[in-house]
Design a protein around this motif. Structure first.
Motif, PDB file in Angstrom:
ATOM      1  N   LEU A 110     -16.879   0.555  -7.938  1.00 48.82           N
ATOM      2  CA  LEU A 110     -16.584   1.760  -8.614  1.00 48.82           C
ATOM      3  C   LEU A 110     -16.201   1.620 -10.245  1.00 48.82           C
ATOM      4  O   LEU A 110     -16.743   2.237 -10.916  1.00 48.82           O
ATOM      5  CB  LEU A 110     -15.585   2.826  -7.848  1.00 48.82           C
ATOM      6  N   ILE A 111     -15.340   0.674 -10.452  1.00 44.73           N
ATOM      7  CA  ILE A 111     -14.879   0.285 -11.680  1.00 44.73           C
ATOM      8  C   ILE A 111     -16.352  -0.075 -12.680  1.00 44.73           C
ATOM      9  O   ILE A 111     -16.293   0.432 -13.749  1.00 44.73           O
ATOM     10  CB  ILE A 111     -13.817  -0.765 -11.828  1.00 44.73           C
ATOM     11  N   THR A 112     -16.776  -0.777 -11.905  1.00 41.77           N
ATOM     12  CA  THR A 112     -18.262  -1.417 -12.567  1.00 41.77           C
ATOM     13  C   THR A 112     -19.228  -0.418 -12.906  1.00 41.77           C
ATOM     14  O   THR A 112     -19.854  -0.438 -14.021  1.00 41.77           O
ATOM     15  CB  THR A 112     -18.737  -2.550 -11.921  1.00 41.77           C
ATOM     16  N   LEU A 113     -19.295   0.478 -12.191  1.00 41.55           N
ATOM     17  CA  LEU A 113     -20.277   1.763 -12.229  1.00 41.55           C
ATOM     18  C   LEU A 113     -19.884   2.728 -13.323  1.00 41.55           C
ATOM     19  O   LEU A 113     -20.835   3.355 -13.863  1.00 41.55           O
ATOM     20  CB  LEU A 113     -20.269   2.665 -10.922  1.00 41.55           C
ATOM     21  N   THR A 114     -18.893   2.654 -13.761  1.00 49.09           N
ATOM     22  CA  THR A 114     -18.189   3.630 -14.606  1.00 49.09           C
ATOM     23  C   THR A 114     -18.328   2.846 -15.972  1.00 49.09           C
ATOM     24  O   THR A 114     -17.842   1.755 -16.219  1.00 49.09           O
ATOM     25  CB  THR A 114     -16.750   4.046 -14.322  1.00 49.09           C
ATOM     26  N   PRO A 115     -19.116   3.548 -16.825  1.00 43.84           N
ATOM     27  CA  PRO A 115     -19.355   3.134 -18.121  1.00 43.84           C
ATOM     28  C   PRO A 115     -18.186   2.812 -18.938  1.00 43.84           C
ATOM     29  O   PRO A 115     -17.328   3.390 -19.148  1.00 43.84           O
ATOM     30  CB  PRO A 115     -20.503   4.110 -18.922  1.00 43.84           C
ATOM     31  N   GLY A 116     -18.439   1.665 -19.602  1.00 39.80           N
ATOM     32  CA  GLY A 116     -17.342   0.989 -20.553  1.00 39.80           C
ATOM     33  C   GLY A 116     -16.291  -0.054 -19.745  1.00 39.80           C
ATOM     34  O   GLY A 116     -15.524  -0.506 -20.456  1.00 39.80           O
ATOM     35  N   THR A 117     -16.407  -0.307 -18.520  1.00 42.80           N
ATOM     36  CA  THR A 117     -15.542  -1.047 -17.641  1.00 42.80           C
ATOM     37  C   THR A 117     -16.502  -1.839 -16.745  1.00 42.80           C
ATOM     38  O   THR A 117     -17.565  -1.466 -16.415  1.00 42.80           O
ATOM     39  CB  THR A 117     -14.528  -0.333 -17.004  1.00 42.80           C
ATOM     40  N   LEU A 118     -16.020  -3.261 -16.712  1.00 40.04           N
ATOM     41  CA  LEU A 118     -16.815  -4.027 -15.664  1.00 40.04           C
ATOM     42  C   LEU A 118     -15.624  -4.881 -15.054  1.00 40.04           C
ATOM     43  O   LEU A 118     -14.954  -5.562 -15.667  1.00 40.04           O
ATOM     44  CB  LEU A 118     -17.553  -4.926 -16.524  1.00 40.04           C
ATOM     45  N   THR A 119     -15.879  -4.885 -13.540  1.00 37.15           N
ATOM     46  CA  THR A 119     -14.823  -5.611 -12.884  1.00 37.15           C
ATOM     47  C   THR A 119     -15.432  -7.108 -13.212  1.00 37.15           C
ATOM     48  O   THR A 119     -16.359  -7.463 -12.598  1.00 37.15           O
ATOM     49  CB  THR A 119     -14.795  -5.092 -11.469  1.00 37.15           C
ATOM     50  N   VAL A 120     -14.479  -8.097 -13.526  1.00 38.76           N
ATOM     51  CA  VAL A 120     -14.905  -9.373 -13.841  1.00 38.76           C
ATOM     52  C   VAL A 120     -14.683 -10.026 -12.537  1.00 38.76           C
ATOM     53  O   VAL A 120     -15.437 -11.094 -12.181  1.00 38.76           O
ATOM     54  CB  VAL A 120     -14.236  -9.940 -15.080  1.00 38.76           C
ATOM     55  N   ASP A 121     -13.327 -10.032 -12.059  1.00 37.41           N
ATOM     56  CA  ASP A 121     -12.937 -10.992 -11.016  1.00 37.41           C
ATOM     57  C   ASP A 121     -11.738 -10.228 -10.404  1.00 37.41           C
ATOM     58  O   ASP A 121     -11.395  -9.072 -10.952  1.00 37.41           O
ATOM     59  CB  ASP A 121     -12.056 -12.007 -11.613  1.00 37.41           C
ATOM     60  N   MET A 122     -11.755 -10.304  -8.997  1.00 35.83           N
ATOM     61  CA  MET A 122     -10.865  -9.791  -8.110  1.00 35.83           C
ATOM     62  C   MET A 122      -9.826 -10.987  -7.443  1.00 35.83           C
ATOM     63  O   MET A 122     -10.136 -11.673  -6.919  1.00 35.83           O
ATOM     64  CB  MET A 122     -11.178  -8.504  -7.182  1.00 35.83           C
ATOM     65  N   THR A 123      -8.555 -11.016  -7.517  1.00 46.12           N
ATOM     66  CA  THR A 123      -7.766 -12.015  -7.317  1.00 46.12           C
ATOM     67  C   THR A 123      -6.651 -11.368  -6.564  1.00 46.12           C
ATOM     68  O   THR A 123      -6.484 -10.179  -6.382  1.00 46.12           O
ATOM     69  CB  THR A 123      -7.105 -12.859  -8.601  1.00 46.12           C
ATOM     70  N   GLU A 124      -5.691 -11.997  -5.967  1.00 52.72           N
ATOM     71  CA  GLU A 124      -4.319 -11.177  -5.224  1.00 52.72           C
ATOM     72  C   GLU A 124      -3.690 -10.568  -6.291  1.00 52.72           C
ATOM     73  O   GLU A 124      -2.867  -9.538  -5.746  1.00 52.72           O
ATOM     74  CB  GLU A 124      -3.705 -12.346  -4.582  1.00 52.72           C
ATOM     75  N   ASP A 125      -3.778 -10.947  -7.579  1.00 53.65           N
ATOM     76  CA  ASP A 125      -2.727 -10.433  -8.527  1.00 53.65           C
ATOM     77  C   ASP A 125      -3.451  -9.139  -8.836  1.00 53.65           C
ATOM     78  O   ASP A 125      -2.607  -8.063  -9.402  1.00 53.65           O
ATOM     79  CB  ASP A 125      -2.638 -11.275  -9.883  1.00 53.65           C
ATOM     80  N   GLY A 126      -4.820  -8.696  -8.943  1.00 50.86           N
ATOM     81  CA  GLY A 126      -5.416  -7.595  -9.368  1.00 50.86           C
ATOM     82  C   GLY A 126      -6.817  -7.995  -9.723  1.00 50.86           C
ATOM     83  O   GLY A 126      -7.224  -8.763  -9.511  1.00 50.86           O
ATOM     84  N   TYR A 127      -7.404  -6.741 -10.023  1.00 48.41           N
ATOM     85  CA  TYR A 127      -8.781  -6.611 -10.764  1.00 48.41           C
ATOM     86  C   TYR A 127      -8.813  -7.151 -12.147  1.00 48.41           C
ATOM     87  O   TYR A 127      -7.694  -6.624 -12.848  1.00 48.41           O
ATOM     88  CB  TYR A 127      -9.281  -5.321 -10.656  1.00 48.41           C
ATOM     89  N   PHE A 128      -9.320  -7.861 -12.555  1.00 52.01           N
ATOM     90  CA  PHE A 128      -9.547  -8.469 -14.128  1.00 52.01           C
ATOM     91  C   PHE A 128     -10.795  -7.838 -14.434  1.00 52.01           C
ATOM     92  O   PHE A 128     -11.666  -7.817 -14.137  1.00 52.01           O
ATOM     93  CB  PHE A 128      -9.946  -9.854 -13.992  1.00 52.01           C
ATOM     94  N   VAL A 129     -10.540  -6.691 -15.456  1.00 50.44           N
ATOM     95  CA  VAL A 129     -11.565  -5.757 -15.717  1.00 50.44           C
ATOM     96  C   VAL A 129     -11.574  -6.009 -17.338  1.00 50.44           C
ATOM     97  O   VAL A 129     -10.733  -6.027 -18.169  1.00 50.44           O
ATOM     98  CB  VAL A 129     -10.989  -4.368 -15.582  1.00 50.44           C
TER      99      VAL A 129
END
Length: 164
Positions: free
Chosen positions: A118-137
């Motif tokens: 959903l973050i990636t679908l929203t223009p202007g943002t892109l989820t690059v990675d997901m770790t235990e610490d969080g989403y890297f956007v």
């Protein structure tokens, strides 16, 4: 085991209805092709959809919450499109790409991946990675990276996890 069959049958008919909406016609051939396609989809996704850990029971409340999530997503996409257009149409183009980390609040694997998409679908943002610490956007600028934690999309994804 009864929940699995109930979920399977419920999703079968929901997906079959969706198939007929997309197909724009009802015929014997369409019904057979749609049924086979839906059965294959459900079989291939049984480990995601029908486990208590990831999918849980599919109820009318869950479907309602999912439809609300889709509506919120559409609104957020429209708002983000307007914001991106404002940035790129300015003469000086105030683009300042940044990376932000936002915590992973959904507990179920499916919902974690859903929120990342959903973050990636929203223009202007892109989820690059997901770790235990969080989403890297990656965000187009700092304004786009702010406010992801506790956003309306995240709240709605968390509602999908609630026991009904």
């Amino acid at each position: 085991m009864i929940k699995v069959k109930k979920n399977f049958i419920f999703l079968f008919f929901i997906l079959l209805i969706f198939w007929h909406i997309i197909n724009a016609g009802i015929s014997v051939e369409s019904l057979l092709v749609g049924s086979v396609g839906v059965i294959v989809i459900l079989y291939l996704n049984k480990d995601i959809i029908f486990t208590e850990r990831d999918g849980g029971p599919i109820t009318l409340r869950f479907l309602w919450d999912f439809l609300v999530l889709i509506a919120i997503l559409i609104i957020e996409i429209i708002k983000a499109n307007i914001d991106v257009a404002k940035v790129v149409l300015k003469r000086d183009m105030p683009i300042n790409p940044i990376f932000v980390t936002t915590p992973v609040n959904p507990k179920k694997d499916f919902n974690q991946v859903l929120y990342g998409n959903l973050i990636t679908l929203t223009p202007g943002t892109l989820t690059v990675d997901m770790t235990e610490d969080g989403y890297f956007v990656h965000a187009l600028n700092g304004n786009f990276g702010e406010g992801m934690e506790g956003s309306t999309l995240e709240v709605q994804v968390l509602k999908l996890e609630e026991k009904k």
